[in-house]
Structures are given as C-alpha cells and as structure tokens.
Design a protein around this motif. Sequence first.
Motif, PDB file in Angstrom:
ATOM      1  N   PHE A   7       0.628  -1.090  -0.061  1.00  0.00           N
ATOM      2  CA  PHE A   7      -0.003   0.139   0.184  1.00  0.00           C
ATOM      3  C   PHE A   7       1.008   1.308   0.018  1.00  0.00           C
ATOM      4  CE2 PHE A   7      -1.711   3.266   2.536  1.00  0.00           C
ATOM      5  CZ  PHE A   7      -2.879   3.752   1.713  1.00  0.00           C
ATOM      6  N   LEU A   8       1.850   1.292   0.918  1.00  0.00           N
ATOM      7  CA  LEU A   8       2.749   2.549   1.042  1.00  0.00           C
ATOM      8  C   LEU A   8       3.667   2.574  -0.402  1.00  0.00           C
ATOM      9  CD1 LEU A   8       4.144   1.994   4.593  1.00  0.00           C
ATOM     10  CD2 LEU A   8       2.322   3.555   3.824  1.00  0.00           C
ATOM     11  N   ASP A   9       4.017   1.508  -1.146  1.00  0.00           N
ATOM     12  CA  ASP A   9       4.576   1.775  -2.628  1.00  0.00           C
ATOM     13  C   ASP A   9       3.808   2.313  -3.460  1.00  0.00           C
ATOM     14  OD1 ASP A   9       7.164   0.488  -1.222  1.00  0.00           O
ATOM     15  OD2 ASP A   9       6.474  -1.453  -2.132  1.00  0.00           O
ATOM     16  N   ILE A  10       2.491   1.884  -3.401  1.00  0.00           N
ATOM     17  CA  ILE A  10       1.544   2.482  -4.472  1.00  0.00           C
ATOM     18  C   ILE A  10       1.144   3.824  -3.875  1.00  0.00           C
ATOM     19  CG2 ILE A  10      -1.013   2.417  -5.038  1.00  0.00           C
ATOM     20  CD1 ILE A  10      -0.773  -0.726  -4.555  1.00  0.00           C
ATOM     21  N   ALA A  11       1.212   4.061  -2.767  1.00  0.00           N
ATOM     22  CA  ALA A  11       0.717   5.684  -2.355  1.00  0.00           C
ATOM     23  C   ALA A  11       1.909   6.388  -2.663  1.00  0.00           C
ATOM     24  CB  ALA A  11       0.737   5.914  -0.945  1.00  0.00           C
ATOM     25  N   VAL A  12       3.072   6.024  -2.784  1.00  0.00           N
ATOM     26  CA  VAL A  12       4.235   7.053  -2.829  1.00  0.00           C
ATOM     27  C   VAL A  12       4.281   6.992  -4.582  1.00  0.00           C
ATOM     28  CG1 VAL A  12       6.912   6.867  -2.837  1.00  0.00           C
ATOM     29  CG2 VAL A  12       5.807   6.322  -0.814  1.00  0.00           C
ATOM     30  N   PHE A  13       4.205   5.987  -5.169  1.00  0.00           N
ATOM     31  CA  PHE A  13       3.946   6.266  -6.763  1.00  0.00           C
ATOM     32  C   PHE A  13       3.138   6.951  -7.256  1.00  0.00           C
ATOM     33  CE2 PHE A  13       2.734   4.229 -10.770  1.00  0.00           C
ATOM     34  CZ  PHE A  13       3.758   4.514 -11.674  1.00  0.00           C
ATOM     35  N   GLU A  14       1.831   7.162  -6.506  1.00  0.00           N
ATOM     36  CA  GLU A  14       0.896   7.903  -6.919  1.00  0.00           C
ATOM     37  C   GLU A  14       1.195   9.239  -6.402  1.00  0.00           C
ATOM     38  OE1 GLU A  14      -2.969   6.545  -5.127  1.00  0.00           O
ATOM     39  OE2 GLU A  14      -3.049   4.828  -6.535  1.00  0.00           O
ATOM     40  N   ILE A  15       1.856   9.472  -5.517  1.00  0.00           N
ATOM     41  CA  ILE A  15       2.276  11.053  -4.945  1.00  0.00           C
ATOM     42  C   ILE A  15       3.334  11.392  -6.131  1.00  0.00           C
ATOM     43  CG2 ILE A  15       3.394  12.385  -3.544  1.00  0.00           C
ATOM     44  CD1 ILE A  15       2.154  10.632  -1.046  1.00  0.00           C
ATOM     45  N   ILE A  16       4.237  10.535  -6.582  1.00  0.00           N
ATOM     46  CA  ILE A  16       5.083  10.932  -7.517  1.00  0.00           C
ATOM     47  C   ILE A  16       4.555  11.401  -8.862  1.00  0.00           C
ATOM     48  CG2 ILE A  16       7.066  10.057  -8.901  1.00  0.00           C
ATOM     49  CD1 ILE A  16       8.196   8.641  -6.331  1.00  0.00           C
ATOM     50  N   LEU A  17       3.462  10.385  -9.565  1.00  0.00           N
ATOM     51  CA  LEU A  17       2.785  10.538 -10.506  1.00  0.00           C
ATOM     52  C   LEU A  17       2.106  12.027 -10.302  1.00  0.00           C
ATOM     53  CD1 LEU A  17       1.190   7.334 -11.555  1.00  0.00           C
ATOM     54  CD2 LEU A  17       3.091   8.690 -12.584  1.00  0.00           C
ATOM     55  N   ALA A  18       1.272  12.148  -9.260  1.00  0.00           N
ATOM     56  CA  ALA A  18       0.624  13.570  -9.222  1.00  0.00           C
ATOM     57  C   ALA A  18       1.424  14.806  -9.122  1.00  0.00           C
ATOM     58  CB  ALA A  18      -0.208  13.451  -7.805  1.00  0.00           C
ATOM     59  N   TYR A  19       2.757  14.674  -8.679  1.00  0.00           N
ATOM     60  CA  TYR A  19       3.581  15.656  -8.629  1.00  0.00           C
ATOM     61  C   TYR A  19       4.201  16.113 -10.218  1.00  0.00           C
ATOM     62  CZ  TYR A  19       8.152  18.501  -8.374  1.00  0.00           C
ATOM     63  OH  TYR A  19       9.030  19.545  -8.673  1.00  0.00           O
ATOM     64  N   LEU A  20       4.320  14.935 -10.810  1.00  0.00           N
ATOM     65  CA  LEU A  20       4.433  15.020 -12.177  1.00  0.00           C
ATOM     66  C   LEU A  20       3.570  15.848 -12.967  1.00  0.00           C
ATOM     67  CD1 LEU A  20       6.506  11.752 -12.848  1.00  0.00           C
ATOM     68  CD2 LEU A  20       7.426  13.800 -12.711  1.00  0.00           C
ATOM     69  N   GLU A  21       2.380  15.625 -12.786  1.00  0.00           N
ATOM     70  CA  GLU A  21       1.201  16.451 -13.362  1.00  0.00           C
ATOM     71  C   GLU A  21       1.234  17.779 -12.683  1.00  0.00           C
ATOM     72  OE1 GLU A  21      -2.460  14.269 -12.609  1.00  0.00           O
ATOM     73  OE2 GLU A  21      -1.429  12.386 -13.782  1.00  0.00           O
ATOM     74  N   LYS A  22       1.115  18.092 -11.449  1.00  0.00           N
ATOM     75  CA  LYS A  22       0.929  19.163 -10.810  1.00  0.00           C
ATOM     76  C   LYS A  22       2.145  20.181 -10.615  1.00  0.00           C
ATOM     77  CE  LYS A  22      -2.900  16.916  -8.218  1.00  0.00           C
ATOM     78  NZ  LYS A  22      -3.967  17.268  -8.858  1.00  0.00           N
ATOM     79  N   ARG A  23       3.272  19.652 -10.569  1.00  0.00           N
ATOM     80  CA  ARG A  23       4.497  20.410 -10.256  1.00  0.00           C
ATOM     81  C   ARG A  23       4.508  21.185  -9.187  1.00  0.00           C
ATOM     82  NH1 ARG A  23       8.172  17.779 -12.907  1.00  0.00           N
ATOM     83  NH2 ARG A  23       7.848  17.931 -15.075  1.00  0.00           N
ATOM     84  N   ASP A  24       3.725  20.553  -8.092  1.00  0.00           N
ATOM     85  CA  ASP A  24       3.486  20.974  -6.781  1.00  0.00           C
ATOM     86  C   ASP A  24       3.583  19.816  -5.684  1.00  0.00           C
ATOM     87  OD1 ASP A  24       2.312  22.073  -4.175  1.00  0.00           O
ATOM     88  OD2 ASP A  24       2.119  23.850  -5.254  1.00  0.00           O
ATOM     89  N   TRP A  25       4.431  19.809  -4.983  1.00  0.00           N
ATOM     90  CA  TRP A  25       4.605  18.761  -3.853  1.00  0.00           C
ATOM     91  C   TRP A  25       3.293  18.683  -2.950  1.00  0.00           C
ATOM     92  CZ3 TRP A  25       6.864  14.310  -4.607  1.00  0.00           C
ATOM     93  CH2 TRP A  25       8.002  14.306  -5.592  1.00  0.00           C
ATOM     94  N   LYS A  26       2.845  19.880  -2.385  1.00  0.00           N
ATOM     95  CA  LYS A  26       1.978  20.119  -1.407  1.00  0.00           C
ATOM     96  C   LYS A  26       0.437  19.563  -2.096  1.00  0.00           C
ATOM     97  CE  LYS A  26      -0.536  23.595   1.298  1.00  0.00           C
ATOM     98  NZ  LYS A  26      -0.507  25.108   1.351  1.00  0.00           N
TER      99      LYS A  26
END
Length: 66
Positions: A7-26
Amino acid sequence: VKELMVFLDIAVFEIILAYLEKRDWKEAFFSVLPQRKGAVPLGEANDLSKHATSGKEDEDNDSDGN
C-alpha cells in the motif's frame, strides 16, 4: 505487514505521478492522501481550527439576523 508495504509503495508512486502532473509537492501529496484522515500541512492546522470556529460564529450571527 507485507500488505501495508505494498500500500505504501503504491501511495508513494501515486504521489510522484501527481507531482509530475501538478509540479507542486503539497498539491500532489494532499490529492493522494485520503481526506478522511484529516491531514493538513504543518502550520495550517491552527488556521483550520480558527476558520471552523469563525464559520460557526458566522452561522449563529446569520440565524440571529433572520
């Protein structure tokens, strides 16, 4: 324990993908976290509680005026 790690691996992967789309870590972090957990950025927890309190007061004032 293994399920939690997956679950944590998937969450980290999703956060990285979201960052690539949004360019904003928060934005990326909070778009992936479940809202029911009530996570807020550091330093904003007090701001939210103030808004909740003032929002309740505003509702009370509106009902008195009607």
